[in-house]
Design a protein around this motif. Structure first.
Motif, short mmCIF file in Angstrom:
data_model
loop_
_atom_site.label_atom_id
_atom_site.label_comp_id
_atom_site.label_asym_id
_atom_site.label_seq_id
_atom_site.Cartn_x
_atom_site.Cartn_y
_atom_site.Cartn_z
N ARG A 42 39.08 22.95 28.97
CA ARG A 42 38.23 23.71 29.90
C ARG A 42 37.32 22.80 30.71
NH1 ARG A 42 37.85 29.16 29.28
NH2 ARG A 42 35.58 29.34 29.38
N LEU A 56 24.54 36.68 28.92
CA LEU A 56 25.06 37.71 28.00
C LEU A 56 24.66 37.45 26.55
CD1 LEU A 56 28.74 38.23 29.25
CD2 LEU A 56 26.84 39.83 29.49
N SER A 57 24.02 36.33 26.29
CA SER A 57 23.71 35.97 24.90
C SER A 57 22.72 36.94 24.28
CB SER A 57 23.09 34.57 24.84
OG SER A 57 23.96 33.64 25.39
N ALA A 58 22.80 37.02 22.96
CA ALA A 58 21.89 37.87 22.22
C ALA A 58 20.46 37.46 22.57
CB ALA A 58 22.12 37.70 20.72
N SER A 100 33.55 35.82 30.90
CA SER A 100 34.48 36.48 29.98
C SER A 100 35.90 36.47 30.56
CB SER A 100 33.99 37.91 29.74
OG SER A 100 34.89 38.65 28.98
N ASN A 101 36.03 36.77 31.85
CA ASN A 101 37.36 36.80 32.48
C ASN A 101 38.08 35.45 32.39
OD1 ASN A 101 37.41 39.47 33.32
ND2 ASN A 101 36.42 39.05 35.27
N PRO A 111 44.26 36.26 22.69
CA PRO A 111 44.71 35.69 23.97
C PRO A 111 43.69 35.73 25.11
CG PRO A 111 46.39 37.11 23.03
CD PRO A 111 45.17 37.30 22.20
N LYS A 112 42.92 36.78 25.23
CA LYS A 112 42.03 36.88 26.38
C LYS A 112 40.71 36.15 26.17
CE LYS A 112 41.96 41.42 26.42
NZ LYS A 112 42.86 41.70 25.28
N SER A 160 37.78 33.26 30.01
CA SER A 160 37.95 32.76 28.64
C SER A 160 39.42 32.54 28.29
CB SER A 160 37.36 33.75 27.64
OG SER A 160 35.97 33.79 27.76
N ARG A 161 40.30 33.31 28.94
CA ARG A 161 41.72 33.22 28.62
C ARG A 161 42.31 31.86 29.00
NH1 ARG A 161 43.79 38.25 31.64
NH2 ARG A 161 41.79 38.93 30.82
N PHE A 162 41.61 31.13 29.85
CA PHE A 162 42.11 29.81 30.24
C PHE A 162 41.64 28.81 29.20
CE2 PHE A 162 41.44 32.36 34.12
CZ PHE A 162 42.77 32.56 34.42
N ALA A 209 27.55 33.12 30.41
CA ALA A 209 27.53 33.11 28.94
C ALA A 209 26.08 33.17 28.45
CB ALA A 209 28.23 31.87 28.40
N TYR A 235 20.49 39.45 27.02
CA TYR A 235 21.31 40.49 27.65
C TYR A 235 20.47 41.51 28.42
CZ TYR A 235 24.65 44.36 27.88
OH TYR A 235 25.45 45.38 28.31
N CYS A 284 28.42 36.76 34.63
CA CYS A 284 28.63 37.38 33.32
C CYS A 284 30.10 37.79 33.19
CB CYS A 284 27.76 38.61 33.14
SG CYS A 284 26.04 38.21 32.78
N GLU A 285 30.60 38.49 34.20
CA GLU A 285 31.99 38.94 34.12
C GLU A 285 32.95 37.77 34.14
OE1 GLU A 285 32.79 42.10 36.92
OE2 GLU A 285 31.11 43.31 36.19
N ASP A 329 27.91 34.54 18.46
CA ASP A 329 27.19 35.48 19.31
C ASP A 329 28.28 36.05 20.22
OD1 ASP A 329 25.83 36.82 21.25
OD2 ASP A 329 24.47 35.17 21.76
N TYR A 342 39.89 23.16 23.16
CA TYR A 342 39.14 24.07 24.01
C TYR A 342 38.20 23.31 24.94
CZ TYR A 342 40.38 28.23 21.19
OH TYR A 342 41.02 29.25 20.58
N ASN A 375 33.31 38.78 22.86
CA ASN A 375 33.78 37.47 23.30
C ASN A 375 33.76 36.42 22.20
OD1 ASN A 375 34.01 37.76 26.42
ND2 ASN A 375 32.03 38.69 25.95
N TYR A 394 21.60 40.78 32.18
CA TYR A 394 22.72 41.64 32.56
C TYR A 394 22.27 43.08 32.82
CZ TYR A 394 27.22 43.95 32.59
OH TYR A 394 28.30 44.70 32.96
#
Lengths: 475, 480
Positions: free
Chosen positions: B342, B361-363, B314-315, A87-88, B317-319, B358, B366, B310-311, A268, B338, A80, B370
């Motif tokens: 957003r 899921l960070s280092a 990421s899902n 794009p994603k 992010s495209r917006f 976010a 996780y 979490c999902e 990250d 950005y 990410n 998650y």
């Protein structure tokens, strides 16, 4: 103080599939901007990736050809980060479990010695699009044609200890991916890209801090970039400073590397398994099938050239370094030409002419069949090797086939002993002083006589016969 | 005409009792006269022309059973040429260039889309109050929420604004609003219906399903929605049975499990009473009732509220304001583009979940979040697996309460608790249903039925038998 250089390479090899890794859009290069990207590549709401099976097969071909462990159960993850050409907002890649695990490849060093370089892993991922910053004053243009193009990222162990070794390794991988037909190897178009991880240390000490060099698009620049970076790091350390872990961009115009981002600034990536894709499961049957389909690999070919064609290790190495060259060479000998003589021609006059015109062997104006004919005219004594060089030049310039040129220019070798004898008699008669000196013991003068005879015959006299007859007459 | 079920409309269209055009016009008029805010877009012109087309096909005899059937489509499914907003300001301007697979399947039957229904933004919410287009009112009491996230779809079917609606269920988003609005809602097994073109919230949990008046209707619509899709790697390559075939089977001897964890503290007594009444009904039909335990279900809320965010982080992010959707005015630079696109384009709850995800899921976090949540998810699945060795179907409440007052739940965590009985089903990928089971006060209460993987036929059969014995599903709210 002696410094030791440690180099590892990450090679992004673009897989030559017709369609993208997760969509049906075409991967053709050079199309109008944003015409080769479908809803999936553009990251539209609701779209889902579907893995292109061909990509998996190509990764397996690679894995098998470097004797790598194949992970029969590998997964795709999301990497990410935000960037306009992504794009994603994430790149689909493999993180924890790549499809290709530990393997190795043998490279030949300048000394002629072989060295084994470890391959840590090779994983599949999608490429991003392209940001074009210099097209408009106030905007950055985005071309998403490349988005979703399949890549195999090949990561080596830090096993190379000089820029030359790194180049040898990169060239070996470059040749290999073309041999197994998974990548076109075109570095200008970005189909084959190298990133170099470079560090230095004092002999015997722990690994030093590394920097990652990016933006290297030729083997020449790879060598230069590493050398300049090694120098920079040694300078810093010798002045008592310390190297910062960072990504550095190579500027080929200024021949320098400069900082792109430091470790602290690094993203990250919040990797996690992509829930849109199932794990990639490789069956034994598929693996067997791919093993059977694998062509002869460069190393195998090299051994065959040495063992059954009697070539030197050096010649075999050069000829197999490029699939196209090996193919060209094999086409000649398949028609019955002498292997050693053919090797000399391919590696000598032909390579020199190609280099001079900056042509690839596949674009050679002289085909392998045409070169075979020329070589046959040497072995059947129609022309001498020396004349053949002139014929080659004329062929290169498109003046006709070897036979046409020999015929037209009257270059056919003189093999009639009486004709040669009569030229030799003339030469002896015209040079009584030299004859006397020769007879007094100055044997070096034989060369002078041969030269005179060849000159008088316009190079056409058979050199072997000239030699024999001269020796006879002068003794 | 608007009280007709899908099954009855099929007959009516076949017998030419009415045309699809008449039917469509009737529903469109009802939608336009409704104040429930159940629709984000009304696609009147498209609907009328689809209806005309359908009527032609019916006349020609070139039709399937669902040709000409009007429906309301949750605004999370991409519809070519029609705004697809997912209830968000981010996509207020988004006209989809393509059809979702579900949309395509319904189009292929020449069904008639009346409009796109309201929903919690990106399907995140349990009350429909998280919609950029305003909350939906519960047709049983306009001061109450309809539930969420498929609140518009549930309200539309309950208020008879559409014969059926599509919904999606990530943590209860079909079942909970179905329960709160007194309709039938089915969330099939994960992978039964293609997710392609369904705007993703949490990819490993999202599943589409029908929202109908009756179980029979649910079976008919599931037939049309289900099936493998080569565009969705997570859709199952499994044949689709005719789900209407087993509805009439006897359920004598059926083993029903009641998880004791579903009848504990926090369950409203009015709801509990109705659920227990329904269980008695099943007992009288010859079913055997067994108490079971799903010990890890108490961890469903924390596990879900890690995995789903979490999902989604990421899902979503495209917006980013780059290619489509909302873009902030006059961005100074890329970061500003950005940040503001957003910040301005997403609502509070969406932002909250993106941030939670976010972070998790960070280092360094996780493993603790998650990975741990995925392990809990596995344990929850195993609980169900064990339970289904003993029983055929699990039953319990859908939601701990009936529909609550609009604006009454302000604390997000309290809102998350509303999903306590529905989340486990998504985490385990199982099919689940809500069917009308009675009323507590003036508000409907749903009964939840949970089946083993791929047991939709049994689930529909069991639910249909209840509707053969009861009348709750025929109730509709009073018209103003």
């Amino acid at each position: 103080m002696t410094w030791e250089t440690v180099i590892g390479l990450e090679i992004h090899s673009q897989l030559r599939t017709k369609s993208k890794i997760f969509s049906g859009a075409s991967t053709a290069f050079g199309s109008k901007a944003n015409t080769q990207a479908c809803a999936v590549d553009l990251g539209f709401p609701g779209v889902l990736p579907v893995l292109n099976e061909e990509v998996v097969k190509m990764a397996l071909r690679f894995g098998l050809s470097v004797d790598a462990a194949i992970n029969k159960h590998s997964i795709f993850a999301r990497k990410n980060y935000f960037y306009p050409d992504l794009p994603k907002g994430y790149q689909i890649s493999q993180f924890e479990i790549p499809i290709v695990g530990q393997g190795s490849i043998e490279i030949t060093l300048e000394s002629g010695d072989n060295k084994t370089v470890g391959i840590t892993r090779a994983h599949l991922e999608e490429d991003a699009g392209k940001s074009i910053h210099d097209l408009y004053d106030d905007y950055t243009a985005i071309d998403l044609n490349r988005a979703g193009t399949p890549l195999l990222e090949i990561v080596s162990e830090p096993d190379m200890s000089s820029a030359k070794e790194a180049v040898a390794y990169a060239k070996k991988i470059h040749a290999l991916v073309q041999y197994i037909e998974i990548c076109d190897g075109n570095m200008q178009e970005g189909s084959f890209r190298c990133d170099a991880n470079v560090s230095v240390r004092k002999q015997g000490e722990e690994l030093g801090t590394r920097s990652e060099l990016k933006n290297i698009n030729s083997f020449k620049f790879l060598e230069k970039a590493i050398n300049i970076e090694v120098e920079r790091q040694i300078d810093i350390l010798e002045e008592g400073g310390s190297v910062v872990q960072e990504t550095r961009l190579y500027d080929s115009i200024k021949n320098e590397t400069r900082s792109m981002r430091s470790k602290e600034e690094a993203n990250d990536y919040r990797y996690f398994p992509d829930p849109d894709l199932l794990p990639v499961v490789i069956s034994d049957e598929l693996l067997e099938e791919i093993k059977k389909e694998l062509p002869e690999l460069p190393t195998e070919k090299k051994i065959r050239f040495i063992d059954s064609l009697g070539l030197s290790s050096y010649d075999a190495e050069v000829l197999t370094s490029q699939k196209e060259m090996a193919d060209y060479f094999e086409n000649i000998i398949k028609q019955g030409a002498d292997a050693k003589l053919s090797a000399n021609w391919v590696m000598g006059d032909l390579s020199a002419a190609l280099n001079k015109s900056q042509l690839e062997i596949v674009d050679s104006p002289i085909s392998s069949g045409e070169l075979f004919l020329l070589i046959s005219r040497i072995t059947d004594n129609t022309i001498s090797g020396k004349i053949a060089k002139d014929v080659f030049k004329l062929m290169w310039d498109g003046k006709g086939t070897a036979d046409e040129i020999i015929e037209k220019q009257g270059l056919k070798q003189m093999t009639d002993s009486s004709a040669i004898e009569s030229i030799i008699d003339d030469v002896i008669e015209n040079n009584p002083g030299q004859v006397q000196q020769f007879k007094d013991g100055n044997s070096k003068l034989l060369g002078f006589f041969i030269g005179q005879v060849m000159k008088a015959s316009k190079g056409k006299a058979n050199p072997k016969q000239v030699n024999e007859i001269l020796n006879e007459k002068l003794s | 005409m608007h009280n007709l079920t899908v099954a009855k409309i099929i007959k009516g269209l076949k017998n030419k009792d009415f045309s699809s055009f008449e039917l469509t016009q009737h529903y469109l008029d009802r939608i336009k006269n409704s104040d429930l805010n159940a629709f984000i877009s009304i696609t009147e012109d498209e609907a009328l022309s689809q209806a005309k087309e359908a009527d032609k096909k019916i006349t020609k005899g070139d039709s399937s059973i669902l040709t000409g059937m009007p429906y309301a489509h949750k605004d999370i499914f991409c519809t070519k040429g029609v705004k697809t907003s997912a209830g968000s300001k981010m996509l207020d301007s988004f006209i989809s260039p393509y059809d979702a697979t579900v949309t395509k399947k319904l189009n292929n039957e020449n069904m008639v889309m009346l409009g796109k229904t309201n929903m919690d933004e990106f399907a995140m919410g349990s009350s429909n109050e998280n919609s950029y287009f305003g909350p939906v009112q519960n047709p049983w009491d306009i001061n109450k929420v309809p539930g969420g996230s498929s609140g518009g779809s549930a309200a539309a079917v309950a208020a008879r604004l559409s014969p059926f609606a599509t919904g999606t269920d990530t943590g209860g988003s079909i079942r909970q609003p179905a329960s709160l609005c007194g309709i039938t809602g089915l969330k099939p097994t994960y992978g039964r219906i293609s997710r392609y073109g369904m705007i993703a919230y949490a990819s490993s949990l999202d599943q589409a399903g029908p929202m109908t008046q009756t179980v029979e209707d649910a079976a008919i619509i599931l037939n049309a929605m289900a099936g493998f899709d080569k565009h969705d790697s997570t859709s199952a390559n499994k044949s689709v049975p005719d789900y209407t075939q087993c509805l009439e089977n006897s359920i004598n001897g059926l083993k029903i499990g009641l998880p004791k964890e579903y009848f504990s503290e926090g369950l409203d007594s009015g709801v509990e009473k109705i659920v227990m009444q329904s269980i008695k009904e099943y007992e009288s039909m010859g079913a055997e009732i067994k108490e079971i335990s799903l010990p890890n279900s108490v961890h469903a809320i924390p596990a879900y509220y890690i995995v789903a965010p979490c999902e989604c982080s990421s899902n979503l992010s495209r917006f980013d304001g780059v290619r489509y959707g909302y873009r902030c005015k006059a961005p100074k630079d890329l970061n500003d583009l950005y940040l503001r696109s957003r910040s301005e384009g997403f609502g509070e709850e969406v932002k909250r979940r993106i941030m939670i995800g976010a972070y998790a899921l960070s280092a360094g976090y996780y493993d603790a979040y998650y990975l741990k949540a995925q392990k809990v998810r596995q344990l929850i699945s195993e609980d169900f697996k064990k339970a289904f060795n003993k029983v055929d179907v699990i039953m319990g409440p859908v939601s701990p309460t009936v529909a609550f007052d609009l604006g009454s739940v302000k604390d997000p965590v309290s809102m998350y608790l509303a999903d306590i009985y529905t989340l486990s089903v998504n985490l385990a990928g199982l099919p689940g249903m809500s069917i009308p089971a009675g009323f507590s006060g003036n508000l409907p209460v749903g009964l939840q039925l949970i089946g083993n993987h791929w047991s939709e036929e049994l689930l529909l059969n069991v639910a249909h038998q209840f509707q053969m014995r009861t009348d709750w599903h025929n109730n509709s709210p009073a018209e103003k």
